[in-house]
Design a protein around this motif. Structure first.
Motif, PDB file in Angstrom:
ATOM      1  N   LEU A 170       1.789 -43.503   0.988  1.00  0.00           N
ATOM      2  CA  LEU A 170       1.707 -44.243  -0.277  1.00  0.00           C
ATOM      3  C   LEU A 170       2.229 -43.398  -1.441  1.00  0.00           C
TER       4      LEU A 170
ATOM      5  N   GLY B 109      -0.642 -44.260  -8.191  1.00  0.00           N
ATOM      6  CA  GLY B 109      -1.014 -44.158  -6.775  1.00  0.00           C
ATOM      7  C   GLY B 109      -0.983 -42.720  -6.272  1.00  0.00           C
TER       8      GLY B 109
ATOM      9  N   ASP C  56      -2.242 -50.644  -7.202  1.00  0.00           N
ATOM     10  CA  ASP C  56      -3.270 -49.631  -7.455  1.00  0.00           C
ATOM     11  C   ASP C  56      -4.659 -50.197  -7.175  1.00  0.00           C
TER      12      ASP C  56
ATOM     13  N   MET D  69      -5.113 -50.375  -3.478  1.00  0.00           N
ATOM     14  CA  MET D  69      -5.248 -49.025  -2.926  1.00  0.00           C
ATOM     15  C   MET D  69      -6.648 -48.478  -3.192  1.00  0.00           C
TER      16      MET D  69
ATOM     17  N   ASP E  66       5.308 -44.639  -3.663  1.00  0.00           N
ATOM     18  CA  ASP E  66       5.020 -44.794  -5.092  1.00  0.00           C
ATOM     19  C   ASP E  66       5.993 -43.945  -5.916  1.00  0.00           C
TER      20      ASP E  66
ATOM     21  N   LEU F 162       3.304 -49.651  -3.660  1.00  0.00           N
ATOM     22  CA  LEU F 162       2.252 -49.333  -2.696  1.00  0.00           C
ATOM     23  C   LEU F 162       2.218 -50.536  -1.740  1.00  0.00           C
TER      24      LEU F 162
END
Ligand SMILES: [Zn+2]
Length: 249
Positions: A110, A221, A173, A176, A114, A120
């Motif tokens: 990731l 991220g 985000d 994630m 990113d 992501l």
């Protein structure tokens, strides 16, 4: 011994993670075709595909066309090897190490996507969240709801932030953050806090230096990934230290 095996395993996985970082945002298969030079498309022979070693022997160039190969490839391999080694040292042969290695690999991928694309990808975050939840529940079945609450709580918190400060943070985000909750439970909050702190510090420095105009130009991220790694290794220790501190006060 186990640390050494983990480092070598990490170097090999790191080599694969480079492929994932490069191909997933371009919607290419991660298993076919085999590794090839991005410039001349020549297939990379197994002897030229040994993590780090091949890069040094070829002095960072493609054997076929001589095009310079980014130093990020061996850097990702080395980082994966080192973090896998630390995980083996920290968790030994336990259920915890499986979830730790998966989380480390996911966070490295990731960070790469990113940095490259401000992306992501759902195809990474979604399955990772599911695997994280399953591994956490296998490890501590009676805590299943803690991981669920952590995931929803962290994602919800970031979602509100994204609504309040549009442009500062994306839905990637938010998802994630939820994924971190399935792996780390309540320590995901620490990961997000450390990520925000790290982002504010680096963003402030870059803005002061005139390198960026807006903090939103930063890949959040990546900072959350750094926070996630720190929370994975020192989260429980920090929490114990905090409890001792308030217990002894
Ligand atoms: Zn080439």
């Amino acid at each position: 011994m186990i640390v050494g095996i983990a480092v070598i395993f990490g170097l090999l996985i790191g080599s694969f993670l480079n492929v994932v970082i490069y191909r997933v945002p371009n919607h290419q298969s991660i298993v076919w075709p085999a590794s090839h030079c991005p410039a001349c498309k020549a297939a990379i022979a197994p002897r030229d595909n040994i993590p780090i070693v091949s890069y040094i022997l070829l002095r960072g160039r493609c054997r076929n066309c001589g095009t310079h190969i980014s130093a990020r490839y061996p850097a990702v391999e080395a980082l994966t090897g080192i973090l896998f080694g630390i995980a083996a040292y920290e968790f030994g042969l336990s259920l915890r190490i499986v979830s730790a290695l998966v989380l480390i690999a996911v966070l490295i991928v990731l960070s790469g996507t990113d940095l490259d694309h401000r992306l992501l990808p759902n195809v990474i975050v979604g399955p990772a969240a599911l695997i994280g939840f399953i591994l956490s529940v296998i490890e501590s079945p009676s805590w299943w709801w803690i991981y669920l609450v952590s995931a929803v709580g962290v994602a919800g918190f970031l979602f509100v932030l994204a609504l309040v400060y549009p442009g500062g943070m994306g839905m990637g985000d938010v998802k994630m953050g939820g994924m971190l909750g399935t792996f780390l439970g309540p320590y995901a909050a620490l990961a997000v806090f450390l990520g925000a702190l790290c982002g504010a510090l680096i963003g402030g420095l870059l803005m002061a230096a005139g390198r960026i105009r807006r903090r939103s130009a930063l890949p959040f991220g990546v900072f959350m990934a750094v926070g996630g790694i720190v929370a994975l290794f020192v989260g429980p220790g920090l929490w114990q230290a905090y409890l001792r501190l308030i217990g002894g006060a």
